[in-house]
Motif scaffolding. Structure first.
Motif, mmCIF file in Angstrom:
data_model
loop_
_atom_site.group_PDB
_atom_site.id
_atom_site.type_symbol
_atom_site.label_atom_id
_atom_site.label_comp_id
_atom_site.label_asym_id
_atom_site.label_seq_id
_atom_site.Cartn_x
_atom_site.Cartn_y
_atom_site.Cartn_z
ATOM 1 N N GLU A 7 0.833 -1.210 0.000
ATOM 2 C CA GLU A 7 0.000 0.000 0.000
ATOM 3 C C GLU A 7 0.861 1.251 0.000
ATOM 4 N N THR A 10 2.368 1.626 -3.448
ATOM 5 C CA THR A 10 1.322 2.080 -4.374
ATOM 6 C C THR A 10 1.036 3.560 -4.147
ATOM 7 N N SER A 11 0.885 3.943 -2.886
ATOM 8 C CA SER A 11 0.625 5.341 -2.545
ATOM 9 C C SER A 11 1.775 6.228 -3.004
ATOM 10 N N ASP A 13 3.933 5.550 -5.444
ATOM 11 C CA ASP A 13 3.914 5.572 -6.917
ATOM 12 C C ASP A 13 2.851 6.537 -7.429
ATOM 13 N N GLU A 14 1.675 6.510 -6.798
ATOM 14 C CA GLU A 14 0.604 7.420 -7.196
ATOM 15 C C GLU A 14 1.016 8.866 -6.947
#
Length: 119
Positions: A7, A10-11, A13-14
């Motif tokens: 998570e 992902t966070s 990367d976003e």
């Protein structure tokens, strides 16, 4: 990798993708601002040139007063058109500045949120 690590990755990367998008938007806004500034300078030069031509015309006296008056009207119209272009370019520059500020604020906010998510 744990769920938290996935998570977090992902966070992160976003956040990076959003930061990249905002950098592009910022660069586009800067480019628009520079273009608008150049347009302002060009239209100011046109306006000065037209006003200088008008001043030369007014200083010279010719036998054909009607022709002078028609030319003077045309030069005033040209100067007014150049002034209008300057005003429009100035408005675009202000809009570009506002977009730049908005992009900066969004970037800072998103970055702050990404940092909070990362913690």
């Amino acid at each position: 990798a744990t769920t938290e690590q996935v998570e977090l990755r992902t966070s992160t990367d976003e956040a990076r993708a959003e930061a990249d998008r905002l950098r592009v938007a910022l660069e586009n806004a800067r480019h628009e601002l520079m273009t608008s500034a150049q347009e302002i300078e060009e239209t100011k030069a046109k306006e000065r040139s037209a006003r200088a031509s008008l001043a030369e015309l007014e200083a010279s006296a010719t036998a054909d007063l009607q022709a002078e008056k028609r030319l003077a009207v045309a030069l005033v119209d040209e100067a007014d058109a150049a002034k209008k272009e300057t005003d429009e370019a100035r408005k675009r520059a202000i809009q570009a500045e506002m977009q730049l500020e908005t992009a900066k604020i969004k970037f800072a906010t998103d970055l702050e949120q990404a940092i909070k998510k990362a913690d």
